[in-house]
Design an enzyme around this catalytic site. Structure first.
Site, PDB file in Angstrom:
ATOM      1  N   ALA A   3       0.786  -1.204  -0.067  1.00  0.00           N
ATOM      2  CA  ALA A   3      -0.004   0.036  -0.101  1.00  0.00           C
ATOM      3  C   ALA A   3       0.887   1.269  -0.150  1.00  0.00           C
ATOM      4  O   ALA A   3       1.311   1.733  -1.074  1.00  0.00           O
ATOM      5  CB  ALA A   3      -0.978  -0.120   1.235  1.00  0.00           C
ATOM      6  N   ARG A   4       1.289   1.901   1.222  1.00  0.00           N
ATOM      7  CA  ARG A   4       1.953   2.853   1.311  1.00  0.00           C
ATOM      8  C   ARG A   4       2.951   2.395   2.451  1.00  0.00           C
ATOM      9  O   ARG A   4       2.559   2.149   3.557  1.00  0.00           O
ATOM     10  CB  ARG A   4       1.115   4.174   1.661  1.00  0.00           C
ATOM     11  CG  ARG A   4       0.443   4.618   0.449  1.00  0.00           C
ATOM     12  CD  ARG A   4       1.550   5.609  -0.507  1.00  0.00           C
ATOM     13  NE  ARG A   4       1.102   6.114  -1.580  1.00  0.00           N
ATOM     14  CZ  ARG A   4       0.645   5.437  -3.050  1.00  0.00           C
ATOM     15  NH1 ARG A   4       0.901   3.902  -3.252  1.00  0.00           N
ATOM     16  NH2 ARG A   4       0.091   6.282  -3.881  1.00  0.00           N
ATOM     17  N   GLU A  16      10.542   6.642  -0.342  1.00  0.00           N
ATOM     18  CA  GLU A  16      11.036   6.234  -1.492  1.00  0.00           C
ATOM     19  C   GLU A  16      11.791   7.201  -2.294  1.00  0.00           C
ATOM     20  O   GLU A  16      11.127   8.329  -2.049  1.00  0.00           O
ATOM     21  CB  GLU A  16       9.813   5.565  -2.370  1.00  0.00           C
ATOM     22  CG  GLU A  16       9.114   4.421  -1.354  1.00  0.00           C
ATOM     23  CD  GLU A  16       7.766   4.048  -2.102  1.00  0.00           C
ATOM     24  OE1 GLU A  16       7.530   4.506  -3.232  1.00  0.00           O
ATOM     25  OE2 GLU A  16       6.981   3.205  -1.404  1.00  0.00           O
ATOM     26  N   HIS A  54       8.621  -0.499  -5.286  1.00  0.00           N
ATOM     27  CA  HIS A  54       7.210   0.120  -5.412  1.00  0.00           C
ATOM     28  C   HIS A  54       6.991  -0.501  -6.917  1.00  0.00           C
ATOM     29  O   HIS A  54       6.676   0.652  -7.681  1.00  0.00           O
ATOM     30  CB  HIS A  54       7.318   1.533  -5.355  1.00  0.00           C
ATOM     31  CG  HIS A  54       5.717   1.910  -5.100  1.00  0.00           C
ATOM     32  ND1 HIS A  54       5.416   3.013  -4.350  1.00  0.00           N
ATOM     33  CD2 HIS A  54       4.670   1.576  -5.648  1.00  0.00           C
ATOM     34  CE1 HIS A  54       4.314   3.453  -4.481  1.00  0.00           C
ATOM     35  NE2 HIS A  54       3.641   2.548  -5.199  1.00  0.00           N
TER      36      HIS A  54
END
Ligand code: 8YV
Length: 315
Positions: free
Chosen positions: A234-235, A264, A282
């Site tokens: 997700a995050r 990131e 990612h």
């Protein structure tokens, strides 16, 4: 050179070439990330911009938007809007589109892939063969995935797609969701802590943003069984990364398989040094097919905006 008949679109961060070519062919496209003096560029050209294209993981800052006095739309290449201040865009009447629907399956596939990679030692097994270790010793045993207890944090489209896949692995599926779901065959649990306690694999599929920041904190991690794996597609913001690193270092949980990180593309050295982690850059939605479709959705929404039609994927 500006063609005054073409609407001006600002691209905040790089997207696939095919989309850039389409945008270039239709609009006056400015690339903010290629400007050597972005602030001077925004001050001079900002008022021309009518629409913004950005990525879900990048969003667009208020500081940039403040320079875009005539912007009416932000087309997100992705589904996350956590890097956009939605209070600000609402107040300024800036519409938002996302690439809803087209990346769900890929991200769910990635969640299953990460779960299997971690539990079945796929990355370390690959290194083991390449380094000729097999000639010297037996490979280590993995952990069974089939039939285990899966906890899903966030039961939107992606969470449900993960559950459907996990059902084919005979997993016992439970979840927490911010909104009540009455029509799902899986078990709803009321707290993230309770879900963590009862899960062999805890998969995060919730939205990022201020309201979910560090939802998976030291307490939740402490509630996880020692043999459990944490999977995040997700995050990074959902997890207290430092608390996770400490738990992994102390073998408080078995491992973590992560596609997303707090800052990131920076990944903490301490995480890189661990061997009970699987790390990905990612890439949940990063397949040729999906990135093509995401580009198509961005383009279709811009086209609708500039032709005063409702946005097909508007928020
Ligand atoms: C993309 C994402 O990787 O959908 C999102 O919000 O974060 C991802 O699917 C990203 O937007 C493209 O870089």
């Amino acid at each position: 050179m500006t063609d005054s008949n073409r609407p001006a679109v600002l691209l905040i961060a790089s997207v696939p070439d095919a989309l850039i070519q389409r945008l270039n062919a239709t609009y006056t496209l400015y690339k903010l990330y290629e400007q050597t003096e972005p602030l001077a560029f925004l001050a001079q050209t900002g008022h021309e911009i009518q629409a913004v294209v950005t990525r879900g993981d990048v969003g667009v800052s208020d500081a940039v938007l403040e320079n875009l006095s005539n912007v009416g739309m932000i087309a997100v290449f992705g589904v996350g809007t956590d890097a956009i201040n939605l209070d600000y865009t609402r107040q300024k009447n800036i519409r938002i589109s996302i690439t809803s629907g087209v990346l769900t399956n890929d991200v769910a596939d990635m969640a299953l892939g990460l779960m299997l990679s971690g539990a079945r030692n796929l990355c370390s097994g690959d290194r083991f063969v390449r380094e000729q270790q097999w000639l010297k010793q037996a490979p280590s045993l993995g952990v069974q995935v089939s039939g285990k207890k899966l906890g899903i944090v966030g039961m939107g489209n992606i969470g449900q797609a993960i559950a459907r896949r996990a059902a084919a692995f005979d997993m016992d599926i439970a979840y927490v969701s911010r909104t009540e779901k009455t029509d799902l065959p899986w078990r709803a649990v009321t707290s993230v802590n309770a879900l963590a306690e009862q899960s062999d694999f805890l998969v995060i599929a919730a939205s990022g943003g201020a309201s979910t920041r560090h939802l998976i904190d030291a307490n939740v991690i402490a509630a996880m069984p020692e043999h459990a794996w944490l999977i995040n597609v997700a995050r990074g913001s959902l997890v207290d990364e430092q608390a996770l690193i400490t738990a992994l270092q102390n073998k408080q949980i078995a491992g973590a398989a992560l596609d997303v990180f707090a800052e990131e593309p920076q990944v903490p050295e301490a995480l890189l040094a661990l061997d009970n982690v699987v790390l990905q850059p990612h890439v949940g939605s990063a397949t040729h097919e999906t990135r093509q479709r995401m580009g198509d959705v961005v383009f279709a929404n811009l086209d609708a905006f500039f032709h005063q039609r409702p946005l097909p994927n508007g928020l």
